[in-house]
Design a protein around this motif. Structure first.
Motif, PDB file in Angstrom:
ATOM      1  N   LEU A 202      62.616 -80.663   9.990  1.00  0.00           N
ATOM      2  CA  LEU A 202      63.748 -79.639  10.291  1.00  0.00           C
ATOM      3  C   LEU A 202      64.303 -79.486   9.001  1.00  0.00           C
ATOM      4  CD1 LEU A 202      66.304 -80.095  13.076  1.00  0.00           C
ATOM      5  CD2 LEU A 202      67.111 -79.536  10.514  1.00  0.00           C
ATOM      6  N   ILE A 203      64.376 -78.012   8.570  1.00  0.00           N
ATOM      7  CA  ILE A 203      64.900 -77.605   7.240  1.00  0.00           C
ATOM      8  C   ILE A 203      65.880 -76.704   7.330  1.00  0.00           C
ATOM      9  CG2 ILE A 203      63.845 -76.321   5.264  1.00  0.00           C
ATOM     10  CD1 ILE A 203      61.085 -77.059   6.244  1.00  0.00           C
ATOM     11  N   ASP A 204      66.921 -76.834   6.614  1.00  0.00           N
ATOM     12  CA  ASP A 204      68.120 -76.152   6.706  1.00  0.00           C
ATOM     13  C   ASP A 204      68.139 -74.584   6.023  1.00  0.00           C
ATOM     14  OD1 ASP A 204      68.619 -76.381   3.916  1.00  0.00           O
ATOM     15  OD2 ASP A 204      70.329 -77.842   4.263  1.00  0.00           O
ATOM     16  N   ARG A 205      69.122 -74.084   6.121  1.00  0.00           N
ATOM     17  CA  ARG A 205      68.884 -72.354   5.502  1.00  0.00           C
ATOM     18  C   ARG A 205      68.770 -72.503   4.067  1.00  0.00           C
ATOM     19  NH1 ARG A 205      74.355 -69.550   6.784  1.00  0.00           N
ATOM     20  NH2 ARG A 205      73.924 -70.102   8.820  1.00  0.00           N
ATOM     21  N   ASN A 206      69.010 -73.789   3.305  1.00  0.00           N
ATOM     22  CA  ASN A 206      68.752 -73.630   2.021  1.00  0.00           C
ATOM     23  C   ASN A 206      67.607 -74.177   1.474  1.00  0.00           C
ATOM     24  OD1 ASN A 206      71.502 -72.535   1.335  1.00  0.00           O
ATOM     25  ND2 ASN A 206      72.289 -74.514   2.035  1.00  0.00           N
ATOM     26  N   GLY A 207      66.663 -74.336   2.471  1.00  0.00           N
ATOM     27  CA  GLY A 207      65.250 -75.006   2.154  1.00  0.00           C
ATOM     28  C   GLY A 207      65.482 -76.573   1.953  1.00  0.00           C
ATOM     29  N   VAL A 208      66.227 -77.263   2.392  1.00  0.00           N
ATOM     30  CA  VAL A 208      66.560 -78.826   2.118  1.00  0.00           C
ATOM     31  C   VAL A 208      65.889 -79.379   3.523  1.00  0.00           C
ATOM     32  CG1 VAL A 208      67.991 -80.673   1.842  1.00  0.00           C
ATOM     33  CG2 VAL A 208      68.478 -78.425   0.842  1.00  0.00           C
ATOM     34  N   LEU A 209      65.085 -80.294   3.314  1.00  0.00           N
ATOM     35  CA  LEU A 209      64.663 -80.938   4.489  1.00  0.00           C
ATOM     36  C   LEU A 209      65.672 -82.026   4.968  1.00  0.00           C
ATOM     37  CD1 LEU A 209      62.334 -82.174   6.022  1.00  0.00           C
ATOM     38  CD2 LEU A 209      61.436 -83.731   4.298  1.00  0.00           C
ATOM     39  N   ARG A 210      66.145 -81.853   6.291  1.00  0.00           N
ATOM     40  CA  ARG A 210      67.176 -82.832   6.801  1.00  0.00           C
ATOM     41  C   ARG A 210      66.501 -83.794   7.681  1.00  0.00           C
ATOM     42  NH1 ARG A 210      71.561 -81.998   4.052  1.00  0.00           N
ATOM     43  NH2 ARG A 210      72.316 -80.055   3.534  1.00  0.00           N
ATOM     44  N   GLU A 211      65.284 -83.528   8.109  1.00  0.00           N
ATOM     45  CA  GLU A 211      64.743 -84.460   9.226  1.00  0.00           C
ATOM     46  C   GLU A 211      63.081 -84.387   9.295  1.00  0.00           C
ATOM     47  OE1 GLU A 211      64.792 -85.288  13.952  1.00  0.00           O
ATOM     48  OE2 GLU A 211      66.359 -84.205  12.986  1.00  0.00           O
ATOM     49  N   SER A 212      62.459 -85.472   9.556  1.00  0.00           N
ATOM     50  CA  SER A 212      61.132 -85.271   9.533  1.00  0.00           C
ATOM     51  C   SER A 212      60.940 -86.342  10.582  1.00  0.00           C
ATOM     52  CB  SER A 212      60.258 -85.755   8.257  1.00  0.00           C
ATOM     53  OG  SER A 212      59.185 -85.742   8.469  1.00  0.00           O
ATOM     54  N   THR A 213      59.863 -85.895  11.691  1.00  0.00           N
ATOM     55  CA  THR A 213      59.793 -86.615  12.772  1.00  0.00           C
ATOM     56  C   THR A 213      58.074 -86.830  12.900  1.00  0.00           C
ATOM     57  OG1 THR A 213      61.760 -86.235  13.743  1.00  0.00           O
ATOM     58  CG2 THR A 213      60.065 -86.954  15.251  1.00  0.00           C
ATOM     59  N   ASP A 214      57.789 -87.963  13.246  1.00  0.00           N
ATOM     60  CA  ASP A 214      56.280 -88.239  13.745  1.00  0.00           C
ATOM     61  C   ASP A 214      56.153 -88.095  14.922  1.00  0.00           C
ATOM     62  OD1 ASP A 214      53.845 -89.430  13.787  1.00  0.00           O
ATOM     63  OD2 ASP A 214      54.467 -91.595  14.183  1.00  0.00           O
ATOM     64  N   LEU A 215      55.170 -87.147  15.483  1.00  0.00           N
ATOM     65  CA  LEU A 215      54.899 -87.004  16.863  1.00  0.00           C
ATOM     66  C   LEU A 215      53.697 -87.765  17.434  1.00  0.00           C
ATOM     67  CD1 LEU A 215      55.023 -82.842  16.524  1.00  0.00           C
ATOM     68  CD2 LEU A 215      56.752 -84.409  17.634  1.00  0.00           C
ATOM     69  N   MET A 216      53.347 -88.731  16.472  1.00  0.00           N
ATOM     70  CA  MET A 216      52.100 -89.483  16.963  1.00  0.00           C
ATOM     71  C   MET A 216      52.540 -90.892  17.310  1.00  0.00           C
ATOM     72  SD  MET A 216      49.264 -87.591  17.131  1.00  0.00           S
ATOM     73  CE  MET A 216      50.435 -86.480  17.735  1.00  0.00           C
ATOM     74  N   ALA A 217      54.001 -91.161  17.444  1.00  0.00           N
ATOM     75  CA  ALA A 217      54.393 -92.412  17.784  1.00  0.00           C
ATOM     76  C   ALA A 217      53.668 -93.471  17.035  1.00  0.00           C
ATOM     77  CB  ALA A 217      54.249 -92.866  19.304  1.00  0.00           C
ATOM     78  N   GLY A 218      53.430 -93.251  15.824  1.00  0.00           N
ATOM     79  CA  GLY A 218      52.951 -94.554  14.976  1.00  0.00           C
ATOM     80  C   GLY A 218      51.388 -94.563  14.863  1.00  0.00           C
TER      81      GLY A 218
END
Length: 252
Positions: A202-218
């Motif tokens: 999830l990247i904000d309008r300034n290009g800053v990464l706000r959140e990164s989520t693993d979709l493979m549950a580890g």
């Protein structure tokens, strides 16, 4: 909205009752794919290229199966239909617009199957979790591709567990079902291809990464043959304040 309503109504008629609750999500995906056609084009082309590269190694070429065939936007259906005697498309729902498009193409060797590929019911019943075991009984199976399905299994199971809490489901159900899909694919007596998004940013309008989520549950996957980014939600799709980009890999 009118097109969505028409597609929903037509899909309802051709979908078996157990799978009708999933029509809404399929129509929502169809709508977003149309809105984001330009932004998704590279991801869809990369997926098609990976599937074709994997399929080219299959010999003989009798039956090909596509798991999570969805809207067929990321499936090279014409080349597959030309290369294989039979192509089987498996998903929870085959929307009416896709069925109509296939009919218009005159592809006589395409088969559609509705099936829950998650393995949720197997795990819930305490049975061996082998959601792809049925493929071993497909005659003359030479190629199987899992097309942008695996993360959807994880998200779907997580959502179902939240809406329908059940003590019979283990806490690690998501990771177990993701692992079962990967292992099941690897153990098939056929050439295989796995394409899946593994995480999102999830990247904000300034290009800053706000959140990164693993979709493979580890669940750890081996090194991929190819990787790319998929702008699932460009700016303005979900919010003007951020965009969502998925990391995608291909294994074959």
């Amino acid at each position: 909205m009118i097109l969505e309503a028409l597609n929903y109504a037509a899909t309802w008629k051709v979908t078996t009752p157990p799978h009708r609750p999933f029509i809404r999500s399929s129509i929502d995906l169809w709508s977003r794919a149309r809105r984001c056609k330009a932004q998704w084009a590279e991801h869809e082309e990369n997926t098609r290229r990976a599937i074709l590269a994997a399929a080219s190694a299959a010999s003989p070429r009798r039956t090909a199966v596509i798991l999570g065939s969805g809207l067929l936007r990321d499936v090279p259906i014409r080349p597959l239909a030309a290369a294989f005697d039979t192509v089987v498309l498996i998903d929870l729902v085959h929307v009416a617009s896709v069925r109509a498009w296939l009919a218009a193409q005159g592809l006589k060797n395409i088969r559609l199957i509705e099936r829950d590929l998650s393995g949720y019911d197997l795990l819930h019943a305490g049975r061996p979790v082998e959601p792809l075991d049925f493929l071993r009984r497909v005659p003359y199976l030479d190629f199987v591709a899992s097309a942008n399905l695996l993360s959807q299994i994880g998200r779907g199971v997580k959502r179902r567990m939240k809406l329908q809490p059940d003590a019979a489901m283990p806490e690690d159900a998501v990771s177990r079902l993701i692992h079962a899909h990967v292992e099941g694919l690897a153990q098939l007596p056929a050439k295989t291809c796995l394409v899946t998004d593994t995480s999102f940013d999830l990247i904000d309008r300034n290009g800053v990464l706000r959140e990164s989520t693993d979709l493979m549950a580890g669940v750890k996957l081996p090194p991929q043959k190819a990787e790319w980014r998929w702008p699932v939600a460009p700016p303005g799709e979900e919010s003007r304040d951020y965009r969502i980009e998925h990391h995608v890999g291909a294994w074959f």
